[in-house]
Design a protein around this motif. Structure first.
Motif, PDB file in Angstrom:
ATOM      1  N   LEU A  48       5.347   4.875   2.288  1.00  0.00           N
ATOM      2  CA  LEU A  48       5.790   5.876   3.448  1.00  0.00           C
ATOM      3  C   LEU A  48       6.372   5.359   4.522  1.00  0.00           C
ATOM      4  O   LEU A  48       7.142   6.141   4.879  1.00  0.00           O
ATOM      5  CB  LEU A  48       4.363   7.160   3.590  1.00  0.00           C
ATOM      6  CG  LEU A  48       4.017   7.613   2.379  1.00  0.00           C
ATOM      7  CD1 LEU A  48       2.889   7.750   2.179  1.00  0.00           C
ATOM      8  CD2 LEU A  48       5.236   9.267   1.980  1.00  0.00           C
ATOM      9  N   ASP A  83       5.896  12.091  -2.301  1.00  0.00           N
ATOM     10  CA  ASP A  83       5.330  10.870  -2.782  1.00  0.00           C
ATOM     11  C   ASP A  83       4.517  10.802  -3.496  1.00  0.00           C
ATOM     12  O   ASP A  83       3.851  11.674  -3.870  1.00  0.00           O
ATOM     13  CB  ASP A  83       4.382  11.329  -1.700  1.00  0.00           C
ATOM     14  CG  ASP A  83       2.714  10.570  -1.384  1.00  0.00           C
ATOM     15  OD1 ASP A  83       2.133   9.735  -1.790  1.00  0.00           O
ATOM     16  OD2 ASP A  83       2.177  10.482  -0.142  1.00  0.00           O
ATOM     17  N   LYS A 101      -0.739   2.707  -5.502  1.00  0.00           N
ATOM     18  CA  LYS A 101      -1.820   3.036  -6.680  1.00  0.00           C
ATOM     19  C   LYS A 101      -1.729   2.174  -7.998  1.00  0.00           C
ATOM     20  O   LYS A 101      -1.445   0.949  -8.540  1.00  0.00           O
ATOM     21  CB  LYS A 101      -2.306   4.262  -6.526  1.00  0.00           C
ATOM     22  CG  LYS A 101      -2.499   5.101  -5.186  1.00  0.00           C
ATOM     23  CD  LYS A 101      -3.739   5.664  -5.110  1.00  0.00           C
ATOM     24  CE  LYS A 101      -3.951   6.674  -3.588  1.00  0.00           C
ATOM     25  NZ  LYS A 101      -4.520   7.152  -2.572  1.00  0.00           N
ATOM     26  N   GLU A 152       4.238  15.708  -2.227  1.00  0.00           N
ATOM     27  CA  GLU A 152       3.361  15.394  -3.290  1.00  0.00           C
ATOM     28  C   GLU A 152       3.939  15.967  -4.351  1.00  0.00           C
ATOM     29  O   GLU A 152       3.581  17.156  -4.336  1.00  0.00           O
ATOM     30  CB  GLU A 152       2.264  15.101  -3.039  1.00  0.00           C
ATOM     31  CG  GLU A 152       1.838  13.987  -1.613  1.00  0.00           C
ATOM     32  CD  GLU A 152       0.142  14.489  -1.279  1.00  0.00           C
ATOM     33  OE1 GLU A 152      -0.697  14.586  -2.429  1.00  0.00           O
ATOM     34  OE2 GLU A 152      -0.026  14.788  -0.595  1.00  0.00           O
ATOM     35  N   PHE A 181      -1.547  14.413   1.926  1.00  0.00           N
ATOM     36  CA  PHE A 181      -1.640  13.363   2.661  1.00  0.00           C
ATOM     37  C   PHE A 181      -1.024  12.342   2.436  1.00  0.00           C
ATOM     38  O   PHE A 181      -0.679  12.110   1.171  1.00  0.00           O
ATOM     39  CB  PHE A 181      -3.166  12.888   1.796  1.00  0.00           C
ATOM     40  CG  PHE A 181      -3.363  11.756   1.634  1.00  0.00           C
ATOM     41  CD1 PHE A 181      -4.534  11.411   3.065  1.00  0.00           C
ATOM     42  CD2 PHE A 181      -3.463  10.328   1.497  1.00  0.00           C
ATOM     43  CE1 PHE A 181      -5.060  10.361   4.094  1.00  0.00           C
ATOM     44  CE2 PHE A 181      -4.430   9.515   1.964  1.00  0.00           C
ATOM     45  CZ  PHE A 181      -5.196   9.238   2.708  1.00  0.00           C
ATOM     46  N   HIS A 182      -0.813  11.178   3.219  1.00  0.00           N
ATOM     47  CA  HIS A 182       0.212  10.776   2.691  1.00  0.00           C
ATOM     48  C   HIS A 182      -0.257   9.100   3.936  1.00  0.00           C
ATOM     49  O   HIS A 182       0.440   8.273   3.897  1.00  0.00           O
ATOM     50  CB  HIS A 182       1.889  10.798   4.222  1.00  0.00           C
ATOM     51  CG  HIS A 182       2.362  12.272   3.636  1.00  0.00           C
ATOM     52  ND1 HIS A 182       2.403  12.276   2.021  1.00  0.00           N
ATOM     53  CD2 HIS A 182       2.318  13.628   4.349  1.00  0.00           C
ATOM     54  CE1 HIS A 182       2.725  13.719   1.948  1.00  0.00           C
ATOM     55  NE2 HIS A 182       2.563  13.852   3.158  1.00  0.00           N
ATOM     56  N   GLY A 183      -1.466   9.179   4.128  1.00  0.00           N
ATOM     57  CA  GLY A 183      -2.078   7.247   4.159  1.00  0.00           C
ATOM     58  C   GLY A 183      -2.693   7.908   5.652  1.00  0.00           C
ATOM     59  O   GLY A 183      -2.666   8.826   6.366  1.00  0.00           O
ATOM     60  N   SER A 214       0.599  -1.276  -0.059  1.00  0.00           N
ATOM     61  CA  SER A 214       0.091  -0.044  -0.180  1.00  0.00           C
ATOM     62  C   SER A 214       0.755   1.292  -0.173  1.00  0.00           C
ATOM     63  O   SER A 214       1.964   1.132   0.552  1.00  0.00           O
ATOM     64  CB  SER A 214      -1.240  -0.055   1.322  1.00  0.00           C
ATOM     65  OG  SER A 214      -0.412  -0.113   2.408  1.00  0.00           O
ATOM     66  N   GLY A 215       0.163   2.288  -0.250  1.00  0.00           N
ATOM     67  CA  GLY A 215       1.183   4.074  -0.065  1.00  0.00           C
ATOM     68  C   GLY A 215       1.112   3.949   1.163  1.00  0.00           C
ATOM     69  O   GLY A 215       2.606   4.099   1.680  1.00  0.00           O
ATOM     70  N   THR A 216       0.629   3.402   2.116  1.00  0.00           N
ATOM     71  CA  THR A 216       0.996   3.951   4.087  1.00  0.00           C
ATOM     72  C   THR A 216       2.243   3.523   3.870  1.00  0.00           C
ATOM     73  O   THR A 216       3.033   4.228   4.171  1.00  0.00           O
ATOM     74  CB  THR A 216      -0.609   3.484   4.620  1.00  0.00           C
ATOM     75  OG1 THR A 216      -1.371   4.441   4.377  1.00  0.00           O
ATOM     76  CG2 THR A 216       0.046   3.871   5.646  1.00  0.00           C
ATOM     77  N   VAL A 266       2.456   8.516  -4.462  1.00  0.00           N
ATOM     78  CA  VAL A 266       1.179   7.195  -4.664  1.00  0.00           C
ATOM     79  C   VAL A 266       0.675   7.009  -5.878  1.00  0.00           C
ATOM     80  O   VAL A 266      -0.059   6.385  -6.061  1.00  0.00           O
ATOM     81  CB  VAL A 266       1.355   7.398  -2.972  1.00  0.00           C
ATOM     82  CG1 VAL A 266      -0.337   6.420  -2.823  1.00  0.00           C
ATOM     83  CG2 VAL A 266       2.731   6.680  -2.436  1.00  0.00           C
ATOM     84  N   GLN A 267       0.279   8.703  -5.814  1.00  0.00           N
ATOM     85  CA  GLN A 267      -1.334   9.010  -6.351  1.00  0.00           C
ATOM     86  C   GLN A 267      -0.541   9.998  -7.753  1.00  0.00           C
ATOM     87  O   GLN A 267      -1.136   9.338  -9.632  1.00  0.00           O
ATOM     88  CB  GLN A 267      -1.773  10.175  -5.738  1.00  0.00           C
ATOM     89  CG  GLN A 267      -3.328  10.198  -6.612  1.00  0.00           C
ATOM     90  CD  GLN A 267      -4.024  11.012  -5.838  1.00  0.00           C
ATOM     91  OE1 GLN A 267      -5.035  11.926  -5.856  1.00  0.00           O
ATOM     92  NE2 GLN A 267      -4.836  10.474  -4.433  1.00  0.00           N
ATOM     93  N   GLU A 283      -4.858  14.110  -2.471  1.00  0.00           N
ATOM     94  CA  GLU A 283      -6.092  14.485  -1.493  1.00  0.00           C
ATOM     95  C   GLU A 283      -6.526  16.188  -1.325  1.00  0.00           C
ATOM     96  O   GLU A 283      -7.513  16.831  -1.319  1.00  0.00           O
ATOM     97  CB  GLU A 283      -5.549  13.733  -0.274  1.00  0.00           C
ATOM     98  CG  GLU A 283      -6.332  12.179  -0.253  1.00  0.00           C
ATOM     99  CD  GLU A 283      -7.178  11.814  -1.492  1.00  0.00           C
ATOM    100  OE1 GLU A 283      -8.133  11.857  -0.951  1.00  0.00           O
ATOM    101  OE2 GLU A 283      -6.284  10.806  -1.933  1.00  0.00           O
TER     102      GLU A 283
HETATM  103  C1  LIG Z   1      -3.997   7.185  -1.555  1.00  0.00           C
HETATM  104  C2  LIG Z   1      -2.259   7.312  -1.160  1.00  0.00           C
HETATM  105  C3  LIG Z   1      -1.357   7.013   0.168  1.00  0.00           C
HETATM  106  C4  LIG Z   1      -2.145   6.531   0.624  1.00  0.00           C
HETATM  107  O1  LIG Z   1      -2.193   5.086   0.270  1.00  0.00           O
HETATM  108  P1  LIG Z   1      -2.709   3.639   0.612  1.00  0.00           P
HETATM  109  O2  LIG Z   1      -2.658   2.280  -0.267  1.00  0.00           O
HETATM  110  O3  LIG Z   1      -4.300   4.421   0.763  1.00  0.00           O
HETATM  111  O4  LIG Z   1      -2.026   3.353   1.656  1.00  0.00           O
HETATM  112  C5  LIG Z   1      -0.421   8.254   0.104  1.00  0.00           C
HETATM  113  N1  LIG Z   1      -0.116   9.545  -0.662  1.00  0.00           N
HETATM  114  C6  LIG Z   1      -0.889   9.939  -1.183  1.00  0.00           C
HETATM  115  C7  LIG Z   1      -0.260  11.061  -2.024  1.00  0.00           C
HETATM  116  C8  LIG Z   1      -1.846   9.066  -1.883  1.00  0.00           C
HETATM  117  O5  LIG Z   1      -3.010   8.956  -2.852  1.00  0.00           O
END
Ligand SMILES: *Cc1c(COP(=O)(O)O)cnc(C)c1O
Length: 399
Positions: free
Chosen positions: A104, A218, A248, A185, A133-135, A99-101, A220-221, A190
Motif C-alpha cells: 500500500l 487493496d 497475504k 478494498e 483497513f490498509h495496514g 507485506s501488505g502495508t 491484500v486479503q 477487517e
Molecule cells: C492484512 C491487510 C493489510 C496489511 O497487510 P500486512 O501484511 O499486515 O502489512 C492491508 N490491507 C488489507 C485489506 C489487509 O487485509
C-alpha cells in the motif's frame, strides 16, 4: 509458558493461549498433538494450507541455491512472477514488497508521484472509506482512518480524507483539486467481510476517469483466488484499477507482497524514487511462483468457486438454525463472514473450543477463510463443529 506480564514480547497482541507446532493441509496441531481445523488460514495467508508439498519443495530448493542478492542486480524470478501476475490481471508492472502495508505504501507513493510528474503536485489526497483497513504504518493507519489504531501516535499523516461507507453524495462532494486517487478494498476484510456492490466499483472507475484520478484497490486479503477469481474485482466488468496492493495469499505463508500497476501509473516511479532491501528476495519469489503454479492451474478457480458456494450454503443453514446467535452471512467464495447477534469474539472462542479456528472482524462479524484447497468434507466437518459450538452457546444462554 510465560505469563503476559513476564513475556519478553511487546504486549501488542492479545494472544490466545494455544501454540501450534505443525500444520498439514487444512489442519493445525498444537503442542499436545490436538488437531484444529484451520478456517482462519493465518488471516487469509495460507492460501494452499499448511506444508503444501509444492511450496515446501520450492522453498527448500531455493534455500540451497541463493537467499538474497538485493535489488542491485537483475532478478529473473521477479520478472517471471511479475509476468504471470500481469498476464492474469489489468497490470503491466509490479513492485515486490514483504507485506501488505508496504504494498500500500508503494501504491500511495506511486499515485502521488504520478500526479506530481503530470504537473499536478497539489493532487496528493487519497480518498478512503469507513471500515477500511490498509495496514499499520503511519500512512496506512491514516488511510484506514480507524480511531482505535490512530490514538496516541501523533498527527495523522495528511492527505487521506475518510468517507462514510456507500455514501455517493459524500464521495462526489469530497473530490476536489487536491484529490489524487480513490482507495478501496473490493471486499472489506477487517471491516467485517463487506463486499462493495459491483455497480459501486464501476461507479468509482467512472468517477476516477471523469476527474483524472487513479483508482487503487487493496486486494491484500481478497486477492489471490480467495473469492474464486485470481482477484476479487475481476468478478466485475469495467472496474479495473490503475494500481493494486496484494500480499497475504501470494506468499502462502512466506512474507511476500506486490504493488501492481498499469505501465502509465508505474511510469512515475524511476530509479531512486522508491526502494526495498528484501522486497522480491529469491526465497519469496520462489514461493510466490510456486503459489501461482497451483492457483493458476486449469480448474483451480472453479474448484474454489464450488467450495465457496458449498460453504456459503452450509453457513446459510447455520444462520437459519441459530437465529438468536447469527444474523446473516456475507462475502464471496472462501471469504465468508457470519454477522453475529451474540458477541463475535464469544462465537470465535466457542468455535475454537470445538477445535475450529476462525477470526473476528469489525461490525461484529466472524470470518471464515479456509485454505483454498479445503475439501467439501472438511467444510462439512467445520460446519458440524459450528453446530456443536452454537448448541453449547444456546444451552448456556438458556441456563
Ligand atoms: C492484512 C491487510 C493489510 C496489511 O497487510 P500486512 O501484511 O499486515 O502489512 C492491508 N490491507 C488489507 C485489506 C489487509 O487485509
Amino acid at each position: 509458558m510465560a505469563s503476559a506480564s513476564t513475556s519478553p514480547l511487546f504486549q501488542a497482541f492479545a494472544r490466545v493461549p494455544v501454540h501450534f507446532e505443525r500444520g498439514e493441509g487444512v489442519y493445525l496441531y498444537d503442542s499436545d498433538g490436538q488437531a484444529y481445523l484451520d478456517f482462519a488460514a493465518g488471516i487469509a495467508v495460507n492460501a494452499l494450507g499448511h506444508s503444501h508439498p509444492h511450496l515446501v519443495t520450492a522453498l527448500k530448493d531455493q534455500a540451497e541455491k541463493l537467499w538474497h542478492t538485493s535489488n542491485l542486480y537483475e532478478s529473473p524470478a521477479q520478472e517471471s512472477l511479475a509476468d504471470r501476475l500481469c498476464e492474469n490481471s489489468f497490470a503491466e508492472r509490479a513492485f515486490f514488497t514483504n507485506s501488505g502495508t508496504e504494498s500500500l505504501e508503494c501504491a500511495f507513493k506511486t499515485a502521488r508521484r504520478w500526479h506530481y510528474d503530470n504537473s499536478a503536485p497539489e493532487r496528493y489526497e487519497i480518498i478512503t472509506f469507513e471500515g477500511a483497513f490498509h495496514g499499520r504504518s503511519l500512512a496506512a493507519i491514516s488511510a484506514g482512518g480507524n480511531e482505535k489504531y490512530l490514538t496516541g501516535f501523533g498527527p495523522k499523516v495528511e492527505g487521506f480524507p475518510h468517507l462514510p461507507f456507500g455514501d455517493h453524495d459524500a464521495l462526489k462532494a469530497a473530490i476536489n483539486e487536491k484529490t489524487a486517487a480513490i482507495l478501496i478494498e473490493p471486499i472489506q476484510g477487517e471491516g467485517g467481510i463487506r463486499p462493495i456492490p459491483h455497480q459501486c466499483l464501476r461507479g468509482l472507475r467512472e468517477l476516477c476517469d471523469e476527474h483524472g484520478l487513479l483508482l487503487i484497490y487493496d486486494e491484500v486479503q481478497c486477492g489471490i483466488g480467495r473469492t474464486g477469481k485470481l482477484f476479487a474485482h475481476q468478478w466485475v466488468d469495467g472496474a479495473e484499477p490503475d494500481i493494486m496492493a496484494v500480499a497475504k495469499g501470494i506468499g502462502g505463508g512466506f512474507p511476500v507482497g506486490v504493488c501492481l500497476a498499469t505501465a502509465e501509473a508505474a511510469s512515475a516511479m524511476q530509479p531512486g524514487s522508491h526502494g526495498t532491501t528484501y522486497g522480491g528476495n529469491p526465497l519469496a519469489m520462489a514461493v510466490g511462483n510456486a503459489v501461482l503454479d497451483v492457483v493458476l492451474e486449469d480448474g483451480f478457480m472453479e474448484q474454489v468457486q464450488e467450495r465457496g458456494l458449498f460453504l456459503r450454503q452450509r453457513l446459510a443453514e447455520i444462520a437459519d438454525s441459530y437465529p438468536d446467535i447469527i444474523e446473516s452471512v456475507r462475502g464471496g467464495g472462501l471469504m465468508q463472514g457470519l454477522k453475529c447477534k451474540a458477541l463475535n469474539t464469544d462465537v470465535v472462542a466457542a468455535f475454537r473450543n470445538e477445535h475450529l479456528l476462525s477470526v473476528p472482524a469489525g461490525d461484529n462479524v466472524v470470518r471464515l477463510m479456509p485454505p483454498l484447497v479445503v475439501s467439501k468434507d472438511e467444510i462439512r466437518q467445520a460446519v458440524s463443529k459450528m453446530g456443536d459450538a452454537l448448541d453449547k452457546m444456546q444451552a448456556s444462554a438458556a441456563a
